[in-house]
Scaffold this active site. Structure first.
Site, PDB file in Angstrom:
ATOM      1  N   LYS A 121      -5.112  -7.368  -1.873  1.00 38.65           N
ATOM      2  CA  LYS A 121      -4.855  -5.929  -2.011  1.00 38.65           C
ATOM      3  C   LYS A 121      -5.108  -5.489  -3.455  1.00 38.65           C
ATOM      4  O   LYS A 121      -5.713  -4.441  -3.704  1.00 38.65           O
ATOM      5  CB  LYS A 121      -3.412  -5.598  -1.586  1.00 38.65           C
ATOM      6  CG  LYS A 121      -3.216  -5.718  -0.077  1.00 38.65           C
ATOM      7  CD  LYS A 121      -1.761  -5.681   0.347  1.00 38.65           C
ATOM      8  CE  LYS A 121      -1.663  -6.015   1.836  1.00 38.65           C
ATOM      9  NZ  LYS A 121      -0.282  -6.100   2.324  1.00 38.65           N
TER      10      LYS A 121
ATOM     11  N   GLN B 298       5.653  -6.341  -0.132  1.00 38.49           N
ATOM     12  CA  GLN B 298       5.014  -7.278   0.795  1.00 38.49           C
ATOM     13  C   GLN B 298       6.067  -7.946   1.697  1.00 38.49           C
ATOM     14  O   GLN B 298       7.068  -8.470   1.200  1.00 38.49           O
ATOM     15  CB  GLN B 298       4.230  -8.341   0.004  1.00 38.49           C
ATOM     16  CG  GLN B 298       3.464  -9.314   0.865  1.00 38.49           C
ATOM     17  CD  GLN B 298       2.345  -8.665   1.673  1.00 38.49           C
ATOM     18  OE1 GLN B 298       1.615  -7.801   1.174  1.00 38.49           O
ATOM     19  NE2 GLN B 298       2.199  -9.054   2.922  1.00 38.49           N
TER      20      GLN B 298
ATOM     21  N   ASP C  57       2.494   1.748   2.938  1.00 42.61           N
ATOM     22  CA  ASP C  57       2.320   1.079   4.232  1.00 42.61           C
ATOM     23  C   ASP C  57       2.547   2.014   5.415  1.00 42.61           C
ATOM     24  O   ASP C  57       2.245   1.660   6.551  1.00 42.61           O
ATOM     25  CB  ASP C  57       3.306  -0.097   4.347  1.00 42.61           C
ATOM     26  CG  ASP C  57       2.698  -1.403   3.841  1.00 42.61           C
ATOM     27  OD1 ASP C  57       1.472  -1.554   3.942  1.00 42.61           O
ATOM     28  OD2 ASP C  57       3.467  -2.257   3.367  1.00 42.61           O
TER      29      ASP C  57
END
Ligand code: NAP
Length: 282
Positions: A54, A98, A121
């Site tokens: 990412k 994460q 997200d």
């Protein structure tokens, strides 16, 4: 006849090219780059790889990454304090924690502290609720990537019979809602579904997000269907999905490979969320 491959790397590259253009224009206008803060707690190897991918994708596309690699011993309070600091940091447009977190950190306690406007997200209740209400917002990345892949086939989603296997909050439920928004007739199957094949046989679009190897094979697929395999497993050192690829490709019209299908789209759509968030906060 063999199915056409739905090349996630190619579609993701197109999405990223558009992201880069918008990120560069933002940089020129504001004298700062769009920013994503990525928080990793502990040393789960797979999570480390995802985070590095990412960060690399941000760096390649004119988005500044702020990386926080915290020890396993980090407490919920410490993590929440960092999130509050990042919420207040005007250089940061998106925040990503994460998952999975170490067992002593409850995602349900920590994640709601992320500002809704910086929810990279798209997992927070308000953004998930907006999706249900049809209000434009930051959407979950994997399902949003699946919609892009479906559009890339040129086939109509409108009026199609779509079957989603799996009802997780991060894939199954949001992709079902997005398909519905695109006027598909949607059926959601799960571990209590009886006679799964009765449903899959009618699917023009079949999305498989179960997390079990070969839960779907060619005998279960309607001829010519679009098959999206979200699953990811390691078998003898190689990656494979939830769908038995070799038998499925003989029947399907389009199919995503694993790797190289849905996976690359998830990162591309994460970058797209940063653009959305930054432009809203600009
Ligand atoms: P999850 O939270 O474990 O959900 C799995 C779903 O599958 C559940 O709803 C479960 O039903 C259902 N299920 C389990 N066994 C079933 C069966 N035999 N028949 C029908 N349904 C069954 O998983 P997830 O987070 O959605 O992830 C699914 C897979 O996608 C995993 O392999 C994950 O690694 C992968 N993934 C990939 C990406 C990517 O970027 N490529 C992103 C996210 C996830 P119940 O609700 O009844 O338990």
């Amino acid at each position: 006849m063999s199915a056409q491959l739905l090349d996630g790397r190619k579609v993701a590259a197109e999405v990223k090219a558009q992201v880069k253009k918008e990120a560069e224009a933002f940089y020129a206008r504001n004298g700062r780059k769009m920013g994503l803060a990525v928080i990793l707690v502990g040393d789960n190897f797979a999570s480390g790889v995802y985070v590095n991918n990412k960060i690399a994708a941000c760096n390649e596309n004119c988005i500044k990454s702020f990386s926080y690699k915290l020890p396993e011993s980090t407490t919920e309070e410490e993590l929440i304090e960092l999130i509050h600091k990042l919420n207040a940091n005007t250089m940061v447009d998106g925040i990503l924690v994460q998952l999975p977190l170490p067992p002593h950190i409850r995602p349900s306690v920590v994640l709601p502290h992320i500002s809704v406007d910086k929810d990279a997200d798209g997992f927070l209740a308000e953004n998930a609720g907006n999706l249900m209400l049809g209000i434009p917002s930051l959407n979950a990345c994997t399902p949003a990537g699946i919609i892009e892949l479906l559009h890339s086939t040129g086939r109509k989603i409108d009026g199609a019979n779509a079957v989603v296997i799996g009802r997780s909050n991060i894939v199954g439920k949001p992709i079902a809602l997005m398909l519905l928004q695109n006027n598909a007739t949607v059926t959601i199957c799960h571990s209590h579904t009886e006679n799964l094949t009765d449903f899959t046989h009618n699917a023009d679009i079949l999305v498989v997000a179960v997390g079990k190897k070969h839960v779907v094979n060619g005998d279960m697929i309607k001829k010519g269907a679009i098959v999206i395999d979200v699953g990811m497993h390691r078998e003898d050192g190689k990656l494979c999905g939830d769908v038995d690829f070799e038998s499925a490709r003989e029947v399907a019209g389009y199919i995503t490979p694993v790797p190289g299908g849905v996976g690359p789209m998830t990162i591309a759509m994460l970058l797209k969320n940063i653009v959305k968030a930054a432009l809203r906060l600009e």
